[in-house]
Design a protein around this motif. Structure first.
Motif, PDB file in Angstrom:
ATOM      1  N   LEU A 250      48.895  51.253 -33.916  1.00  0.00           N
ATOM      2  CA  LEU A 250      48.174  50.112 -33.326  1.00  0.00           C
ATOM      3  C   LEU A 250      49.146  49.122 -32.690  1.00  0.00           C
ATOM      4  O   LEU A 250      48.892  48.596 -31.602  1.00  0.00           O
ATOM      5  CB  LEU A 250      47.335  49.416 -34.398  1.00  0.00           C
ATOM      6  N   LYS A 251      50.269  48.873 -33.358  1.00  0.00           N
ATOM      7  CA  LYS A 251      51.271  47.953 -32.788  1.00  0.00           C
ATOM      8  C   LYS A 251      51.788  48.480 -31.456  1.00  0.00           C
ATOM      9  O   LYS A 251      51.906  47.734 -30.480  1.00  0.00           O
ATOM     10  CB  LYS A 251      52.427  47.788 -33.776  1.00  0.00           C
ATOM     11  N   GLU A 252      52.079  49.795 -31.395  1.00  0.00           N
ATOM     12  CA  GLU A 252      52.615  50.370 -30.161  1.00  0.00           C
ATOM     13  C   GLU A 252      51.563  50.438 -29.063  1.00  0.00           C
ATOM     14  O   GLU A 252      51.877  50.278 -27.876  1.00  0.00           O
ATOM     15  CB  GLU A 252      53.186  51.765 -30.438  1.00  0.00           C
ATOM     16  N   VAL A 253      50.312  50.656 -29.414  1.00  0.00           N
ATOM     17  CA  VAL A 253      49.242  50.642 -28.411  1.00  0.00           C
ATOM     18  C   VAL A 253      49.092  49.239 -27.835  1.00  0.00           C
ATOM     19  O   VAL A 253      48.947  49.065 -26.619  1.00  0.00           O
ATOM     20  CB  VAL A 253      47.914  51.141 -29.010  1.00  0.00           C
ATOM     21  N   ARG A 254      49.138  48.234 -28.692  1.00  0.00           N
ATOM     22  CA  ARG A 254      49.048  46.852 -28.198  1.00  0.00           C
ATOM     23  C   ARG A 254      50.218  46.542 -27.254  1.00  0.00           C
ATOM     24  O   ARG A 254      50.040  45.885 -26.225  1.00  0.00           O
ATOM     25  CB  ARG A 254      49.052  45.871 -29.376  1.00  0.00           C
ATOM     26  N   ARG A 255      51.418  46.976 -27.606  1.00  0.00           N
ATOM     27  CA  ARG A 255      52.575  46.774 -26.734  1.00  0.00           C
ATOM     28  C   ARG A 255      52.358  47.454 -25.381  1.00  0.00           C
ATOM     29  O   ARG A 255      52.704  46.914 -24.332  1.00  0.00           O
ATOM     30  CB  ARG A 255      53.830  47.335 -27.398  1.00  0.00           C
ATOM     31  N   SER A 256      51.796  48.661 -25.421  1.00  0.00           N
ATOM     32  CA  SER A 256      51.553  49.400 -24.188  1.00  0.00           C
ATOM     33  C   SER A 256      50.546  48.671 -23.305  1.00  0.00           C
ATOM     34  O   SER A 256      50.726  48.583 -22.084  1.00  0.00           O
ATOM     35  CB  SER A 256      51.028  50.807 -24.510  1.00  0.00           C
ATOM     36  N   LEU A 257      49.495  48.137 -23.906  1.00  0.00           N
ATOM     37  CA  LEU A 257      48.477  47.415 -23.134  1.00  0.00           C
ATOM     38  C   LEU A 257      49.055  46.126 -22.553  1.00  0.00           C
ATOM     39  O   LEU A 257      48.750  45.762 -21.413  1.00  0.00           O
ATOM     40  CB  LEU A 257      47.266  47.111 -24.013  1.00  0.00           C
ATOM     41  N   ALA A 258      49.891  45.433 -23.332  1.00  0.00           N
ATOM     42  CA  ALA A 258      50.523  44.216 -22.825  1.00  0.00           C
ATOM     43  C   ALA A 258      51.446  44.537 -21.654  1.00  0.00           C
ATOM     44  O   ALA A 258      51.480  43.815 -20.644  1.00  0.00           O
ATOM     45  CB  ALA A 258      51.292  43.516 -23.942  1.00  0.00           C
ATOM     46  N   PHE A 259      52.196  45.631 -21.768  1.00  0.00           N
ATOM     47  CA  PHE A 259      53.090  46.050 -20.683  1.00  0.00           C
ATOM     48  C   PHE A 259      52.288  46.432 -19.450  1.00  0.00           C
ATOM     49  O   PHE A 259      52.645  46.095 -18.324  1.00  0.00           O
ATOM     50  CB  PHE A 259      53.942  47.226 -21.149  1.00  0.00           C
ATOM     51  N   TYR A 260      51.178  47.129 -19.658  1.00  0.00           N
ATOM     52  CA  TYR A 260      50.295  47.509 -18.555  1.00  0.00           C
ATOM     53  C   TYR A 260      49.782  46.265 -17.834  1.00  0.00           C
ATOM     54  O   TYR A 260      49.784  46.187 -16.602  1.00  0.00           O
ATOM     55  CB  TYR A 260      49.132  48.332 -19.109  1.00  0.00           C
ATOM     56  N   ASN A 261      49.352  45.263 -18.600  1.00  0.00           N
ATOM     57  CA  ASN A 261      48.849  44.031 -17.987  1.00  0.00           C
ATOM     58  C   ASN A 261      49.921  43.347 -17.148  1.00  0.00           C
ATOM     59  O   ASN A 261      49.662  42.888 -16.031  1.00  0.00           O
ATOM     60  CB  ASN A 261      48.351  43.070 -19.069  1.00  0.00           C
ATOM     61  N   SER A 262      51.148  43.272 -17.682  1.00  0.00           N
ATOM     62  CA  SER A 262      52.211  42.565 -16.969  1.00  0.00           C
ATOM     63  C   SER A 262      52.707  43.344 -15.758  1.00  0.00           C
ATOM     64  O   SER A 262      53.056  42.760 -14.730  1.00  0.00           O
ATOM     65  CB  SER A 262      53.377  42.281 -17.915  1.00  0.00           C
ATOM     66  N   GLU A 263      52.739  44.689 -15.848  1.00  0.00           N
ATOM     67  CA  GLU A 263      53.247  45.509 -14.762  1.00  0.00           C
ATOM     68  C   GLU A 263      52.266  45.610 -13.605  1.00  0.00           C
ATOM     69  O   GLU A 263      52.671  45.656 -12.446  1.00  0.00           O
ATOM     70  CB  GLU A 263      53.555  46.929 -15.277  1.00  0.00           C
ATOM     71  N   THR A 264      50.975  45.694 -13.907  1.00  0.00           N
ATOM     72  CA  THR A 264      49.982  45.960 -12.862  1.00  0.00           C
ATOM     73  C   THR A 264      49.199  44.722 -12.442  1.00  0.00           C
ATOM     74  O   THR A 264      48.555  44.732 -11.388  1.00  0.00           O
ATOM     75  CB  THR A 264      48.974  47.016 -13.340  1.00  0.00           C
ATOM     76  N   GLY A 265      49.249  43.679 -13.260  1.00  0.00           N
ATOM     77  CA  GLY A 265      48.447  42.504 -12.942  1.00  0.00           C
ATOM     78  C   GLY A 265      46.986  42.682 -13.293  1.00  0.00           C
ATOM     79  O   GLY A 265      46.166  41.790 -13.059  1.00  0.00           O
ATOM     80  N   ARG A 266      46.633  43.843 -13.853  1.00  0.00           N
ATOM     81  CA  ARG A 266      45.257  44.088 -14.260  1.00  0.00           C
ATOM     82  C   ARG A 266      45.083  43.625 -15.706  1.00  0.00           C
ATOM     83  O   ARG A 266      46.037  43.410 -16.427  1.00  0.00           O
ATOM     84  CB  ARG A 266      44.907  45.572 -14.130  1.00  0.00           C
ATOM     85  N   ARG A 267      43.828  43.537 -16.107  1.00  0.00           N
ATOM     86  CA  ARG A 267      43.567  43.062 -17.460  1.00  0.00           C
ATOM     87  C   ARG A 267      42.614  44.005 -18.183  1.00  0.00           C
ATOM     88  O   ARG A 267      41.525  44.289 -17.714  1.00  0.00           O
ATOM     89  CB  ARG A 267      42.932  41.656 -17.423  1.00  0.00           C
ATOM     90  N   GLY A 268      43.066  44.477 -19.320  1.00  0.00           N
ATOM     91  CA  GLY A 268      42.196  45.197 -20.226  1.00  0.00           C
ATOM     92  C   GLY A 268      41.880  46.623 -19.835  1.00  0.00           C
ATOM     93  O   GLY A 268      42.129  47.077 -18.721  1.00  0.00           O
ATOM     94  N   ILE A 269      41.337  47.347 -20.803  1.00  0.00           N
ATOM     95  CA  ILE A 269      40.872  48.713 -20.593  1.00  0.00           C
ATOM     96  C   ILE A 269      39.463  48.817 -21.144  1.00  0.00           C
ATOM     97  O   ILE A 269      39.001  47.977 -21.920  1.00  0.00           O
ATOM     98  CB  ILE A 269      41.785  49.737 -21.282  1.00  0.00           C
ATOM     99  N   ASP A 270      38.772  49.874 -20.708  1.00  0.00           N
ATOM    100  CA  ASP A 270      37.360  50.025 -21.072  1.00  0.00           C
ATOM    101  C   ASP A 270      37.141  50.907 -22.291  1.00  0.00           C
ATOM    102  O   ASP A 270      36.166  50.738 -23.016  1.00  0.00           O
ATOM    103  CB  ASP A 270      36.589  50.599 -19.880  1.00  0.00           C
TER     104      ASP A 270
END
Length: 332
Positions: A250-270
């Protein structure tokens, strides 16, 4: 990444604890199941190094066993697709001024050196231009770079060849898994995450309909390295051990989502889809849903697959372990 089209395709997933093989027949109407098998790796000792002769012998035996049980004719000409994954696979998004494909192919090698952590002569490179999304500048194009350490490919392919087969294609795990998500219609207009929780490696991939957006692969801490019980769903695994690896994931998934948000400028997943042996742990999807505040489902590629000649009922509970092999077998 490499290879051509075939009528019968066997997807071969060589994991840390087991080998999975799925053979599909490709026709104009889709695919049908020809054979499916799982073989646990019977290591002779605690040494599982890729350089240990005994460990590699156990892997080779399991590869042969899984291929034979899946109905694959073991020979140099059989049509096997396999995949490499883990931290030795590096996937990046890079931007270029809009140029033609021939010019892009010429430039991509130089650009890759800036983004991959391997020496210039130590990796195999592939790339794919990504579809432009609404609102993006027409004078800029986005490209997916996939680089794999040459020694990692050589080691993996050498193991499969020692088992008596020569793969006609070698994919990378995150791109391969997209085949199954796409075949089941799970990647639509939204954004989904695939979380493969293996015995020794965690891989988080984020997709949209336009393709792969992000990949992170991390090794599980040695204290959480799974034995056969954990890899097959946690039978015999203590509640404390299960809690520890789920907290880590869970910690690593959260890190991945945070990195995704910062890299792409998008927010969240479905939605999040879990696969791999540890996705069999009781209640794991519910815990992830509650912790991530994102609907989470265990991906079972066998649940909608039927063939009158093959009884897969006994394998259905193990379905998440076959996600990668099924994805590889879908490669036409």
């Amino acid at each position: 990444m490499f290879g051509g089209s075939r009528k019968f395709v066997t997807g071969l997933d060589v994991g840390a604890e087991s080998v999975k093989a799925v053979t599909l027949r490709h026709t104009g109407d889709g695919v049908s199941l020809v054979g499916i098998a799982l073989a646990e790796i019977d290591y002779p000792s605690v040494n599982r190094s890729a350089t240990d002769e005994g460990a590699n012998g156990a892997r080779i035996d399991a590869i042969r066993s899984a291929l034979k049980a899946s109905g694959t004719d073991i020979s140099a000409s059989c049509q096997v697709v396999t995949a490499v994954g883990g931290p030795s696979v590096n996937v990046k998004h890079v931007s270029f001024p809009t140029i033609s494909n021939p010019s892009l192919a010429e430039s991509i090698g130089w650009e890759a050196k800036k983004h991959v952590p391997f020496g210039a002569s130590e990796f195999v490179l592939d790339f794919q231009p990504l579809a432009r999304e609404a609102g993006e500048e027409a004078d800029e194009m986005h490209v997916l770079l996939a680089a794999v350490e040459q020694r990692h490919i050589d080691s993996h392919v050498g193991l499969v060849c020692d088992a008596g087969v020569e793969p006609f294609a070698v994919d990378i795990v995150p791109l391969a898994l997209m085949n199954e998500l796409g075949a089941e219609g799970l990647v639509g207009d939204g954004t989904v995450a695939s979380v493969e929780i293996g015995a020794s490696t965690l891989s988080v991939s984020i997709y949209r309909s336009g393709g792969l957006l992000l990949v992170r692969s991390v090794r599980m801490p040695i204290t959480m390295a799974a034995g056969n019980a954990a890899a097959s769903g946690g039978e015999g695994e203590s509640e404390e051990a299960r809690r520890q690896w789920q907290t880590f994931v869970l910690k690593e998934v959260r890190r991945s989502l945070a990195f995704y948000n910062s890299e792409t400028g998008r927010r969240g997943i479905d939605k999040v889809y879990l696969s791999g042996g540890r996705a069999l742990a009781e209640g794991v999807a519910e815990r992830f849903t509650n912790a991530l505040k994102v609907p989470t489902e265990v991906l079972n590629p066998l649940k909608n697959l039927a063939d009158a000649k093959i009884d897969i009922e006994s394998l259905l509970p193990q379905g998440p372990r076959f996600a990668l092999a099924m994805s590889l077998a879908r490669r036409a």
